[in-house]
Scaffold this active site. Structure first.
Site, PDB file in Angstrom:
ATOM      1  N   ASN A  85       0.840  -1.204   0.000  1.00  0.00           N
ATOM      2  CA  ASN A  85       0.000   0.000   0.000  1.00  0.00           C
ATOM      3  C   ASN A  85       0.870   1.248   0.000  1.00  0.00           C
ATOM      4  O   ASN A  85       0.643   2.193  -0.754  1.00  0.00           O
ATOM      5  CB  ASN A  85      -0.852   0.050   1.280  1.00  0.00           C
ATOM      6  N   ARG A 139     -10.239  -4.470 -14.851  1.00  0.00           N
ATOM      7  CA  ARG A 139      -9.078  -5.263 -14.457  1.00  0.00           C
ATOM      8  C   ARG A 139      -9.516  -6.708 -14.472  1.00  0.00           C
ATOM      9  O   ARG A 139     -10.460  -7.066 -13.781  1.00  0.00           O
ATOM     10  CB  ARG A 139      -8.644  -4.905 -13.048  1.00  0.00           C
ATOM     11  N   ARG A 147      -4.588   1.311 -13.409  1.00  0.00           N
ATOM     12  CA  ARG A 147      -3.252   1.561 -12.889  1.00  0.00           C
ATOM     13  C   ARG A 147      -2.458   0.265 -12.642  1.00  0.00           C
ATOM     14  O   ARG A 147      -2.955  -0.678 -12.079  1.00  0.00           O
ATOM     15  CB  ARG A 147      -3.441   2.324 -11.586  1.00  0.00           C
ATOM     16  N   HIS A 155     -15.040   2.840 -15.750  1.00  0.00           N
ATOM     17  CA  HIS A 155     -14.903   2.151 -14.471  1.00  0.00           C
ATOM     18  C   HIS A 155     -16.148   1.331 -14.144  1.00  0.00           C
ATOM     19  O   HIS A 155     -16.125   0.482 -13.251  1.00  0.00           O
ATOM     20  CB  HIS A 155     -14.627   3.192 -13.377  1.00  0.00           C
ATOM     21  N   TYR A 179     -12.372  -9.650  -2.563  1.00  0.00           N
ATOM     22  CA  TYR A 179     -13.064  -8.366  -2.443  1.00  0.00           C
ATOM     23  C   TYR A 179     -14.535  -8.630  -2.151  1.00  0.00           C
ATOM     24  O   TYR A 179     -15.133  -9.529  -2.743  1.00  0.00           O
ATOM     25  CB  TYR A 179     -13.003  -7.565  -3.754  1.00  0.00           C
ATOM     26  N   ARG A 214     -14.371   2.367   3.926  1.00  0.00           N
ATOM     27  CA  ARG A 214     -13.228   1.527   4.261  1.00  0.00           C
ATOM     28  C   ARG A 214     -11.925   2.319   4.298  1.00  0.00           C
ATOM     29  O   ARG A 214     -11.144   2.201   5.211  1.00  0.00           O
ATOM     30  CB  ARG A 214     -13.113   0.389   3.251  1.00  0.00           C
ATOM     31  N   HIS A 262     -15.391  -3.653  -0.631  1.00  0.00           N
ATOM     32  CA  HIS A 262     -15.314  -3.006  -1.939  1.00  0.00           C
ATOM     33  C   HIS A 262     -16.681  -2.592  -2.486  1.00  0.00           C
ATOM     34  O   HIS A 262     -16.775  -1.816  -3.415  1.00  0.00           O
ATOM     35  CB  HIS A 262     -14.618  -3.962  -2.915  1.00  0.00           C
TER      36      HIS A 262
END
Lengths: 530, 718
Positions: B45, B390, B420, B450, B483, B579, B607
Site C-alpha cells: 500500500n 481489471r 493503474r 470504471h 473483495y 473503508r 469493496h
C-alpha cells in the site's frame, strides 16, 4: 444450457428485427424494432447528433437558407456520416437484422453536392440511400399519425409536423384531410438563418414571429371553422413536452396550452446560452428551442385547442411501421388516398372547374382503368395518380382557356398535394399537360426530365385520361354511364338518344395515343342511336 | 460548512487507513500468518502511495503550487506531515515485525536468520548457492566520472558497495551498485529444513504444532552482501549496505493528441521505470559516506530517506504468509457458495423470473462466469457486450468472450487500458480478444471506463430480450475471492435500454443518451447524489423520516461532503461505512454531529458501494461502481443503479445493518480523524464478514435441500 425443442428455434418472420437509418438534418438515427402482437417494439434506438443542416441551411454559405439552393455538405461531415452508418450497421447486426432501410431528408436533399454524398455513402457502406422528398416525408408522418388517432381526435384536427428544415400542416375533418401544406421552414432552418440575430437581438422572438406570419397568414382562411384539436410532432416536441411538464399516457404526450404559453413567455427573452444553462440543454438543442416553440405557438393561435397532443413520432417511426407491417401500411395508403382525392376536388372547385365535369371524367377514367388492368398492369398508386389528374386537368382554365393545359401544369406543380410525393405530383402535372392537345414529346423539358419508366407511366395514364375527357363534352348531360369492354379493341359503349357527334369526334381525335401506347384501337359506340 | 478544520486531509486519512491495516497485523487475536499478510499489505500500500500520491505532491511542490487542499494544507505542508507520519508508521511496522511476529514465527519453528547465525553447513550451502545460482546473474555497476549513477528499477532492492583498489597508494574510494535479482526467490530456505518451494505443492502435509521441525531462512540480499567481494577482484570492500528506491509512477496520458492509445501506453509502461525517485529506504546503520553519496546521486532530501531496522520491503512477507503446511496459523477458509437463486436453473430462466443479487465472495463468482459462459454457448444469444477494467492474468472471462466470438456471437468488449499498474497485462489480452474476432474498443478519450456492465442480447420466441449484469466490482475471478462486491442480474427492459444506450455511448455509436433507471458519471452522478442528500435534508426539516446510509471505499468529494454536512445540520441521521479515505470529519458540533463514520478492515477487502436514502419512508437503494471521489464523479464513466425489487432491497438493508452492527472489525472515526474500535464489553460478538459467509451457506443449503422429502432407506446396504 436450455434444452429447447428444435422446432422452437426456427426463426419466425414476425419476430425478425428490422432497422431504419435516417440521415436527418440535425442527427443520424438508427432504429431497430420487432413486430410483437401488432405492436411495434423498439429494441434499439440510437441518435448521433450531427448538424448537417448547418452545412445545408447555414448562412455561412452565403445565404443558402434564403435562396432555393442549399449549401454543401462539408467533407469531414461526409466522413462522419459514413463512420456513423458503419457503427449503426454493426449495432443492427447485433440483433440479427437483415432488412435495413436507409433514408435521407432535407439536409441531404437540398445539398448542392447531394449526388457526390450519396455516391460516397454507397462506396463506403454499400448502402443505397433513399432520399425522401418533403412531400413524402410529411405523407409518411401524417399517414402514421392519422392511424394513431381515435375517432374523436379525427373530427376537426390540425395536424402539424415540424422538421428541422421543413414543416407540414394539414387539416383533418371527419377522418379526411382536405387541406395540407408543406412549408419550407423548420426549427433548425430558422435558427441557422437568423443565427447572428439570435445572438445579438433581445427581441429575436419578434423576428421569428414576423417571419412566420408570412407562412401562416393564408392558413386561417383555408381552415373551415374552428379547429378542435391540435396534434403535433417534430424533432423538438419531446424536449418541449418535458420542459412544459406534459402528461404521457403511453400513446400521446399532452402539453397544456397554459404551460406551453408560460414556457414560451419564459424563454423568449433569453439568450441561447441562458436557455442552455437554465434548462440543462446542450447548445445545439437550446438553439432550436425558441424557433420550434415560436412555430408551435403561432400555429396554436390559429386553433382553439387547449393543449398540444403529440404522438412524438418521427419519420423513422413511420418508415419502421411500413417495414414491419407492410399490409397494414398499404391499408393506410388506401385510406389516405381518399384524402388526396378530397383535396384534389377542393382545389378543382377553387379554380372553378365544374364538379359535374371533373367528377364524370374521373369516373369514366377509372372505369377504363379498371377494365384494362390486364393490359396496363398498373396498381392502386397509379390509379390514385389518374384520379388526381382527372380531377385537376382543367384547373388551368382559371387563368386562361387558351393553353389551359399549360396553366394546369404550372398550378399543379405549385401545389402541396398530401398523399403524393413530389415525383407523383410532377407525373400528375404532366398527364394534365397532355390531356388536351399536345402529345407527350421528348422535346418537352418536363417530360424529358422524367425517367423512362415514368415517361411510359405518364403516357399510359394520359391515354386513358384523354379518352375519358373526350366523353365529357359540353355540360356532359347526354349520358351518365359507360360500359367498357376490352378484347382486340377497347370499346366504350354509351346509351343516349342525343347526338354524340361531338363526343365521337373528340374521342376519335383523342384516342390516337391509346393505340400507340397500348397497341389497342379505341372505339366509341352508341347502343341507342337515334 | 467549508472551513478547513471541517475536512480531513486526504493523505492523512489514507495514512490513517494504512494504520488500521497495520493494527490488524498487530492484533494478536488474528492468526499469525494473517498478521504477516496484513503487514505485507501495509508495505505494498505504502509503495503505491509514494509512487502516485507523494509523487503528485512533489511535482506540485516543485512547481511551487501553494494552493491549499480543503483542509487548508499546501503541498509542501502535506509532504512534511506525510514524512513525519510515514516515519512513525515505518517504526511501528518493524516493531511489529521484530518484536512480535518474528519471535512468534520462531516459536512455530520458522526462523529468519542473520548470516552470522548460520552453522558451518548452512554457510557452505549459501556459498555454493551464491556461486552456482546468484553470481552468474549479478551485474555490478561501478560509479565514477565516466560512469554515472545507474538507473535503478522502481522498487528494486540494491546494495551499495564502497570500494578501494587493493594496490592503490592513494586513499581514493569509490562506489558500485549491485541490484538484487528479481528472477530468483528473495527468501532462501537453508538445509536445516526443506526448501520453501517444496511446501507450496497441493499435497504438502500439514505440520503439527509442537513436533515442528525447525526451518531456517535467509534473505537473498544478505547472501549477496556476504560474498559481494567476489564481484570486485582487486578491490577491497569497505562496506556494503542495502537500499531501495521508489519512483514517481504517476503519469498522465495526453489522450487528445493520441491516435493510438495502445501504443502510447506501451511506451508509458516502459517509461515508468525511469520516473524520478521519490523515496529511498536504507538499512539502519548505513555508513555515512554511502548515505551522503546516495542522497547526492538521487537528489533527495533527508525527509525522503527512511531508515529501516530489518529486511527492506515488507511486501516480501506476502509469499512467506502463503507457506504451505501451516493452515493452523491462518483463518479457517471461508468457502464461496453457489448463488442460491441460480441453483438447478437455466441462467436466463432464473434471471427472467426475477432480479437477482449476488454477494461476493460469500456467493461464488461462478454465478457471473456461468452467465457469460451460457451467453457464449447459447444458440439464441446474438450479442454480448462487456466492460473489462481489471481482469486476472489468465482470465476465464476473456477466454469465454473469445469463444463466444468464435461461436459467431457479436462480442463487443470495452477494455480499459488505463487501470493503474495493470497495463502490460491489459494489452496482452486486448490483443487476444481482437484476434478471436471480438470488437475491442478502448473507451472514451479522457475518461476511464470504471463501470462494470455486461449485456447479453438474446433472441427468444417472443422477440429480443436483454439480460444485464451490473456490479460494484470488476470481472476478475481472482479479486472476486478477496473483495466484497455485489452483483445484480436483471432482464427488466428499462435496464436493458439504459445499458444498451450506455454501450452505444462508449462505442461511439451515439453521442447522447437519456437514462431511464441508471445514473451515470461524469454527467449526472454527483448532481443526483446531492439531490438525494438534499432531499433527505428537506424531509428532516419538514419532520419526515430522514436517514442516509452509504457504504463505499473512499469519500473525498467536497461537494458531496458539504451536502452531507447540510443534511446533518438539518437533522438527517447519516451513517457512513468508508473503508479507506474519508475527508469528512464526523462529530463536529453544528456541522456533522449527526454523522458517524465507520470502517471495516478485515480479511476481505470491503469493496461494495451501497447507497441508502430513507426518502420519507419509501427507501431508495443504489449500488454503484463509484466512490464519492472527484476522480470517480468527474473523470470516469461510472454507473449507479437502483435496486427496486422489495426482497432485494431488504437484502441490501440487511447487509448494511449487519455491517454497522459489527463489533469485531468495526472502527469508528474520532473527531481528530483517528479510528478506534468500539468497546465490546457487554455486546454480542458480531463479525460481519463471517456472518455474511454463514448467510450464504444457509441460503445455499436451504435451496439445495429443497422441501423435505421422504427418502427410502437403502436396505441393500444392510
Amino acid at each position: 444450457m436450455p434444452k429447447k425443442p428444435a422446432a422452437k428455434k426456427e426463426k419466425r418472420a414476425s419476430s425478425e428485427c428490422k432497422a431504419v437509418i435516417e440521415i436527418g438534418s440535425n442527427a443520424l438515427r438508427l432504429k431497430v424494432a420487432q413486430a410483437r402482437k401488432n405492436k411495434m417494439e423498439y429494441v434499439e434506438s440510437i441518435t448521433y447528433d450531427l448538424n448537417l443542416g448547418r452545412d445545408t441551411f447555414g448562412t455561412v454559405t452565403s445565404g443558402a437558407a434564403l435562396s432555393g439552393d442549399g449549401g454543401r455538405i462539408q467533407f469531414d461531415n461526409l466522413e462522419k456520416i459514413c463512420g456513423i452508418i458503419k457503427n449503426f450497421l454493426a449495432a443492427a447486426s447485433g440483433y440479427g437484422c437483415e432488412e435495413i432501410k436507409i433514408v435521407a431528408t432535407t439536409a441531404i436533399r437540398e445539398a448542392t453536392n447531394k449526388e457526390y454524398i450519396l455516391d460516397q455513402i454507397k462506396i463506403k457502406t454499400a448502402l443505397n440511400v433513399e432520399v425522401i422528398d418533403d412531400a413524402q416525408e410529411k405523407l409518411y408522418i401524417f399517414k402514421f399519425m392519422a392511424s394513431l388517432l381515435n375517432d374523436a381526435l379525427k373530427k376537426s384536427t390540425f395536424l402539424v409536423y415540424i422538421g428541422s428544415g421543413s414543416m407540414g400542416l394539414s387539416y383533418m375533418t371527419e377522418g379526411r384531410i382536405p387541406y395540407a401544406q408543406n412549408i419550407r421552414t423548420g426549427s433548425l432552418r430558422i435558427s441557422e438563418m437568423f443565427n447572428e440575430l439570435q445572438e445579438y437581438s433581445s427581441e429575436f422572438h419578434l423576428v421569428v414571429e414576423e417571419y412566420l406570419n408570412g407562412f401562416t397568414d393564408g392558413l386561417a382562411e383555408n381552415i373551415p371553422g374552428p379547429v378542435k384539436d391540435f396534434v403535433a410532432s417534430g424533432q423538438e416536441i419531446s424536449m418541449i413536452a418535458e420542459l412544459c411538464g406534459a402528461r404521457d399516457d403511453g400513446l400521446f404526450l399532452y402539453i397544456p396550452r397554459e404551460n406551453f404559453t408560460q414556457m414560451y413567455e419564459e424563454i423568449k427573452h433569453k439568450s441561447v446560452d441562458n436557455i442552455a444553462l437554465d434548462y440543462r440543454l446542450p447548445t445545439d438543442k437550446a438553439e432550436v428551442l425558441l424557433p420550434a416553440m415560436a412555430i408551435f405557438n403561432r400555429l396554436m393561435e390559429i386553433t382553439g385547442a387547449n393543449q398540444i397532443i403529440s404522438p412524438a413520432i418521427l419519420l423513422s417511426d413511420a418508415l419502421m411501421y411500413e417495414m414491419l407491417y407492410p399490409k397494414a401500411f398499404a391499408e393506410l395508403n388506401k385510406d389516405f388516398s381518399k384524402s388526396t382525392v378530397l383535396y384534389a376536388r377542393r382545389v378543382a372547385s377553387r379554380y372553378g372547374t365544374p364538379e359535374f365535369h371533373y367528377a364524370k371524367v374521373e369516373r369514366y377514367a377509372l372505369k377504363i382503368f379498371d377494365k384494362m388492368k390486364k393490359i396496363h398492369g398498373m396498381g392502386q398508386h397509379e390509379k390514385l395518380l389518374l384520379s388526381t389528374a382527372a380531377i385537376l386537368h382543367d384547373v388551368g382554365k382559371f387563368i386562361n382557356f387558351k393553353h389551359h393545359y399549360r396553366h394546369s401544369y404550372n398550378i399543379i406543380t405549385g401545389l402541396d398535394i398530401l398523399g403524393l410525393s413530389n415525383l407523383d405530383r410532377e407525373i400528375v402535372a404532366c398527364i394534365c399537360y397532355y390531356h388536351s392537345t399536345c402529345l407527350p414529346s421528348i422535346h418537352d423539358e418536363h417530360y424529358k426530365s422524367l425517367s423512362a419508366q415514368d415517361r411510359v407511366l405518364v403516357s399510359k395514364l394520359t391515354a386513358i385520361l384523354r379518352a375519358a375527357d373526350a366523353l365529357v363534352r359540353g355540360s356532359g348531360e347526354k349520358f351518365d354511364s359507360i360500359d367498357v369492354t376490352v378484347s382486340d379493341e377497347l370499346v366504350v359503349t354509351i346509351s343516349t338518344e342525343q347526338n354524340i357527334d361531338l363526343e365521337q369526334w373528340a374521342f376519335n381525335k383523342k384516342s390516337d395515343l391509346f393505340e400507340e401506347v397500348f397497341g389497342l384501337k379505341a372505339r366509341l359506340r352508341n347502343k341507342r342511336p337515334l | 460548512m467549508d472551513k478547513p478544520q471541517h475536512y480531513i486531509n486526504r493523505e492523512m486519512s489514507w495514512l490513517a487507513f494504512n494504520r488500521r491495516v497495520l493494527e490488524e497485523a498487530q492484533d494478536k487475536t488474528n492468526p499469525l500468518l494473517e498478521r504477516l499478510k496484513f503487514l505485507a499489505i501495509t508495505a505494498s500500500n505504502m509503495d503505491e502511495f509514494f509512487m502516485i500520491r507523494v509523487s503528485g505532491l512533489i511535482s506540485q511542490a516543485e512547481a511551487n503550487i501553494t494552493r491549499t487542499d480543503p483542509s487548508g494544507l499546501t503541498p509542501r505542508e502535506q509532504l512534511a506531515a506525510i514524512s513525519e507520519i510515514v516515519h512513525d508508521i515505518s517504526t511501528r511496522q518493524y516493531n511489529c515485525l521484530n518484536r512480535s511476529i518474528l519471535p512468534a514465527l520462531a516459536k512455530e519453528g520458522l526462523r529468519f536468520m542473520d548470516m552470522g547465525e548460520l552453522t558451518a553447513g548452512q554457510l557452505k550451502f549459501t556459498e555454493h548457492y551464491f556461486n552456482s545460482t546468484i553470481y552468474p546473474i549479478l551485474t555490478p555497476m561501478a560509479i565514477d566520472q565516466s560512469r554515472p549513477f545507474p538507473l535503478l528499477n522502481n522498487k528494486s532492492l540494491n546494495i551499495i558497495v564502497e570500494l578501494k583498489a587493493k594496490k592503490s597508494q592513494t586513499e581514493d574510494r569509490f562506489f558500485a551498485v549491485v541490484q538484487t535479482p528479481t528472477v530468483i526467490p528473495r527468501v532462501i530456505e537453508l538445509p536445516a529444513g526443506r526448501a520453501l518451494e517444496a511446501h507450496t505443492g497441493p499435497d504438502a502435509p500439514e505440520i503439527p504444532r509442537g513436533g515442528t521441525p525447525e526451518r531456517h531462512f535467509v534473505f537473498l540480499e544478505e547472501v549477496i552482501r556476504e560474498y559481494v567481494h567476489r564481484l570486485f577482484t582487486g578491490y577491497r570492500v569497505l562496506n556494503a549496505s542495502i537500499f531501495r528506491i521508489t519512483r514517481n509512477s504517476d503519469f498522465d496520458l495526453d489522450e487528445e493528441d493520441t491516435e493510438d492509445l495502445l501504443m502510447e501506453i506501451e511506451k508509458s509502461v516502459k517509461g515508468r521505470k525511469w520516473g524520478e525517485p521519490v523515496r529511498i529506504e536504507i538499512e539502519r546503520n548505513m555508513v555515512d559516506s554511502a548515505r551522503v553519496f546516495l542522497e547526492e546521486a538521487l537528489k533527495l532530501d533527508a525527509a525522503d530517506i527512511y531508515e529501516i531496522s530489518g529486511p527492506l520491503d515488507l511486501s516480501v512477507w506476502m509469499s512467506v504468509s502463503g507457506i504451505k503446511g501451516y493452515d493452523r496459523l491462518r483463518n479457517a477458509p471461508l468457502i464461496p457458495r453457489p448463488a442460491a437463486d441460480f441453483l438447478d436453473k437455466d441462467v436466463f430462466e432464473a434471471i427472467a423470473e426475477k432480479d437477482i443479487l449476488v454477494h461476493h465472495p460469500y456467493d461464488s463468482f461462478d454465478a457471473v462466469l456461468n452467465f457469460v459462459r451460457a451467453a457464449a454457448q447459447d444458440p439464441e444469444v446474438l450479442a454480448i457486450k462487456m466492460t473489462l477494467y481489471r481482469v486476472s492474468g489468465n482470465s476465464p472471462v476473456v477466454e469465454t468472450l473469445a469463444q463466444a466470438a468464435e461461436n459467431g456471437k457479436q462480442v463487443t468488449v470495452l477494455v480499459e487500458l488505463k487501470a493503474r499498474f495493470d497495463e502490460e497485462n491489459n494489452i496482452l489480452w486486448a490483443r487476444r480478444l481482437d484476434k478471436a474476432g471480438c470488437h475491442v474498443i478502448y473507451g472514451l478519450v479522457g475518461l476511464k471506463t470504471h463501470c462494470k456492465i455486461c449485456l447479453v442480447v438474446r433472441k427468444e420466441d417472443g422477440g429480443i430480450r436483454r439480460y444485464i449484469h451490473l456490479s460494484t466490482g470488476n470481472y476478475n475471478d481472482s479479486t472476486a475471492k478477496i473483495y466484497t462486491d455485489i452483483g445484480f442480474f436483471t432482464s427488466k427492459e428499462t435496464f436493458g435500454q439504459d445499458i444498451t444506450a450506455l454501450f452505444n455511448l462508449l462505442t461511439g455509436y451515439s453521442n447522447n443518451a437519456v437514462w431511464k433507471k441508471i445514473v451515470v458519471a461524469p454527467t449526472m452522478l454527483r448532481e443526483t447524489l446531492v439531490r438525494y442528500i438534499d432531499n433527505e435534508a428537506e424531509n428532516a426539516r419538514t419532520g419526515r423520516a430522514a436517514m442516509i446510509i452509504a457504504k463505499m471505499n473512499s469519500l473525498v468529494d467536497t461537494a458531496v461532503i458539504q451536502s452531507l454536512y447540510n443534511a446533518s445540520a438539518a437533522g438527517v441521521k447519516i451513517k457512513l461505512i468508508v473503508r479507506g479515505i474519508c475527508c469528512l470529519r464526523s462529530g463536529v458540533p453544528g456541522v456533522s454531529e449527526n454523522i458517524t463514520v465507520v470502517s471495516i478492515v478485515d480479511r476481505f477487502l470491503e469493496h461494495s458501494r451501497i447507497f441508502y436514502f430513507e426518502n420519507g419512508g419509501a427507501p431508495k437503494l443504489f449500488l454503484s461502481s463509484a466512490d464519492w471521489m472527484p476522480r470517480n464523479l468527474d473523470r470516469r464513466v461510472e454507473v449507479a443503479f437502483p435496486v427496486e425489487d422489495a426482497a432485494l432491497k431488504e437484502a441490501l438493508i440487511e447487509i448494511l445493518d449487519i455491517t454497522l452492527s459489527d463489533t469485531v472489525k468495526l472502527r469508528v472515526q474520532q473527531p481528530d480523524g483517528s479510528y478506534e474500535k468500539i468497546d465490546r464489553r457487554g455486546k454480542e460478538n458480531i463479525h460481519s464478514q463471517l456472518v455474511f459467509g454463514q448467510m450464504a451457506e444457509a441460503r445455499c443449503s436451504a435451496r439445495q435441500d429443497g422441501p423435505a422429502v421422504f427418502k427410502p432407506v437403502n436396505t441393500s446396504e444392510k
